[in-house]
Enzyme design. Structure first.
Site, PDB file in Angstrom:
ATOM      1  N   ASP A  96       0.822  -1.215   0.000  1.00 55.50           N
ATOM      2  CA  ASP A  96       0.000   0.000   0.000  1.00 55.50           C
ATOM      3  C   ASP A  96       0.860   1.270   0.000  1.00 55.50           C
ATOM      4  O   ASP A  96       0.717   2.126   0.896  1.00 55.50           O
ATOM      5  CB  ASP A  96      -0.902   0.027   1.249  1.00 55.50           C
ATOM      6  CG  ASP A  96      -1.749  -1.241   1.388  1.00 55.50           C
ATOM      7  OD1 ASP A  96      -2.107  -1.827   0.359  1.00 55.50           O
ATOM      8  OD2 ASP A  96      -2.049  -1.623   2.541  1.00 55.50           O
ATOM      9  N   GLU A 107     -11.152   0.158  -3.772  1.00 55.03           N
ATOM     10  CA  GLU A 107     -10.552   0.680  -2.531  1.00 55.03           C
ATOM     11  C   GLU A 107      -9.385   1.572  -2.906  1.00 55.03           C
ATOM     12  O   GLU A 107      -9.248   1.971  -4.057  1.00 55.03           O
ATOM     13  CB  GLU A 107     -10.165  -0.465  -1.584  1.00 55.03           C
ATOM     14  CG  GLU A 107      -9.396  -1.603  -2.210  1.00 55.03           C
ATOM     15  CD  GLU A 107      -9.152  -2.768  -1.244  1.00 55.03           C
ATOM     16  OE1 GLU A 107      -9.578  -2.726  -0.092  1.00 55.03           O
ATOM     17  OE2 GLU A 107      -8.486  -3.729  -1.668  1.00 55.03           O
TER      18      GLU A 107
HETATM   19  O1  FUB Z   1      -3.297  -3.680   3.147  1.00 51.99           O
HETATM   20  C1  FUB Z   1      -4.601  -3.991   3.556  1.00 51.99           C
HETATM   21  C2  FUB Z   1      -5.577  -3.624   2.481  1.00 51.99           C
HETATM   22  O2  FUB Z   1      -5.304  -4.347   1.296  1.00 51.99           O
HETATM   23  C3  FUB Z   1      -5.479  -2.181   2.034  1.00 51.99           C
HETATM   24  O3  FUB Z   1      -5.994  -1.283   2.929  1.00 51.99           O
HETATM   25  C4  FUB Z   1      -6.156  -2.293   0.722  1.00 51.99           C
HETATM   26  O4  FUB Z   1      -6.029  -1.171  -0.075  1.00 51.99           O
HETATM   27  C5  FUB Z   1      -5.501  -3.537   0.165  1.00 51.99           C
HETATM   28  O5  FUB Z   1      -4.261  -3.257  -0.400  1.00 51.99           O
END
Ligand code: FUB
Length: 447
Positions: free
Chosen positions: A35, A209
């Site tokens: 991330d 997301e």
């Molecule tokens: O790293 C945990 C979660 O997985 C993140 O918050 C999302 O964006 C995905 O990458």
């Protein structure tokens, strides 16, 4: 005196934990990182990733994401990264569940002399609502120490915060939480100024997301991972306004084989645009232990983004005097060239290149010979039956820089050979196997 010593400690603490890494893709190879939120502060790039660790009984949920803290890294050349150590950990956030192991994707931004670090975490009790809340930690410096605020940001429930400050100074907080959400931030950067809104114009089906917003030539690009098919790919939508409505404009990066998530950020640094993203290079069989990568990003004349093809070579130049990890190749022959972990039980040791066909080769681009004189080249290699390697300049039939014999044996050996012509400036190298006996190569270094 005691308070003087305390402030002195705060000033030198980041230096005590500094660890310098030199890397291609993945750019951090001594721990898992995911991330990536990259930011340009001064003449360096600061990287604020999630920090994946392996869950086990009593530490997170085995088989799932597990993160207990955040590190920050910095680099002035995108090749050599300094790890400044832990900046926030779950047991130091007053409002968070100190045993959740769920410090997911963060972001950081500078405003009025302070650095604001935003992160999602589950709260320790239901006063703040169920699921993830978004909190902030503040510092005078990009590498901390960051002081977490006593409460999460009221009204911001969800994951993957991203902050954008427009030309007029207005800051916006984006996050993922039942749709992609946006709200204005107050001048203090710690409270919402407007009611959160669901961003309009994004794909309706499939998980979305990790929003990341940037502006270029008056176009606002809202970029995001989206499950259009089976796993996440990076897409973008554009608008003439930071809160939209947006219009879907295309795909930045296709689905990454072997890694269900992708998560990214985009920056311009020294007149070049870069995409930071993650993959599962150091954990090919478990995609909750990820690693951050960088590749260059280019725009078309009309402002649309050219698709980025992931590479192992990554970005930046590699100095000829450093260990050149040719397993992070730019190109390789169709037959007889492959890579493998040096030690499958300790993958942080990195990779080796295996050449097992006559004339098999790998090419590594962007080696900086500068203006120094290099008289010899060292190669760490292994060949059970003994073999010969050629190192050629720029292309497979380019100038023969060195030819070296690897003696037969089952141990790694470091072989020194004279360089046939002194080189200056920036070149590609091609390493070619001569003869039928296979060879394994760890690194190459000019002396
Ligand atoms: O790293 C945990 C979660 O997985 C993140 O918050 C999302 O964006 C995905 O990458």
């Amino acid at each position: 005196m005691r308070s003087y010593l305390f402030f002195l400690f705060l000033a030198i603490a980041p230096l005590l934990v500094t660890n310098i890494l030199s890397a291609q893709n993945p750019i951090i190879s001594d721990q898992f990182t995911a991330d990536p939120s990259a930011r340009v502060f001064g003449d360096s790039v600061y990287l604020y990733p999630s920090h994946d660790i392996l869950a086990k009984e009593g530490r997170g949920r085995p088989g799932w994401f597990c993160m207990e803290d955040y590190h920050v890294f910095s680099s002035s050349n995108l090749t050599d990264w300094t790890d400044h150590g832990v900046i926030v950990s779950q047991d130091k956030i007053p409002w968070a569940n100190s045993k959740s192991y769920s410090l997911w994707a963060p972001d950081c931004i500078y405003k009025n002399g302070k650095y604001y670090f935003y992160f999602p975490a589950p709260a320790k009790d239901s006063t703040y609502g169920r699921g993830f809340s978004i909190g902030a930690a503040v510092s005078d410096r990009p590498h901390g120490p960051f002081i977490p605020q006593p409460e999460p940001i009221k009204g911001a429930h969800g994951i993957d915060p991203n902050v954008f400050i427009d030309k007029d100074g207005q800051a916006y907080l984006y996050w993922a939480g039942r749709g992609t959400r946006v709200a204005k931030l107050k001048e203090n950067m710690l409270e919402l100024e407007s009611e959160p809104k669901v961003v309009q114009g994004l794909p309706e089906k499939g998980l979305r997301e990790g929003p990341f917003l940037f502006e270029r030539n008056g176009i606002y690009y809202l970029t995001y991972p989206h499950v259009q098919n089976v796993t996440e790919r990076l897409e973008y939508a554009i608008s003439d306004n930071p809160i939209g409505p947006f219009k879907v404009a295309g795909v930045i990066m296709d689905e990454t084989p072997g890694c269900w998530t992708n998560h990214h950020s985009i920056i311009e640094f020294k007149k070049q645009w870069y995409l930071f993203y993650h993959s599962s290079d150091l954990s090919p069989h478990f995609d909750k232990n990820r690693s951050v990568r960088i590749d260059s990003l280019f725009f078309n004349e009309d402002g649309t983004i050219k698709k980025v093809i992931p590479t192992l070579r990554g970005v930046g130049l590699t100095e000829a005097s450093k260990k050149i990890q040719i397993d992070r190749y730019s190109l390789k022959s169709d037959n007889g060239a492959s890579i493998a972990f040096l030690d499958s039980l300790n993958r942080f040791e990195g990779w080796k290149t295996i050449l097992d066909n006559v004339n098999a080769w790998v090419q590594y681009n962007g080696i900086d010979f500068g203006s120094k004189r290099y008289n010899s080249v060292q190669v760490k290699a292994l060949s059970q039956m003994g073999s010969t390697l050629q190192i050629r300049l720029d292309k497979a039939d380019g100038f023969l820089l060195a030819e070296l014999k690897i003696p037969a044996g089952t141990e790694w050996k470091t072989i020194n050979t004279k360089v046939l012509k002194n080189q200056k400036g920036i070149h590609n190298l091609v390493v070619i196997l001569k003869g039928d006996n296979p060879a394994e190569i760890d690194w190459i270094q000019f002396k």
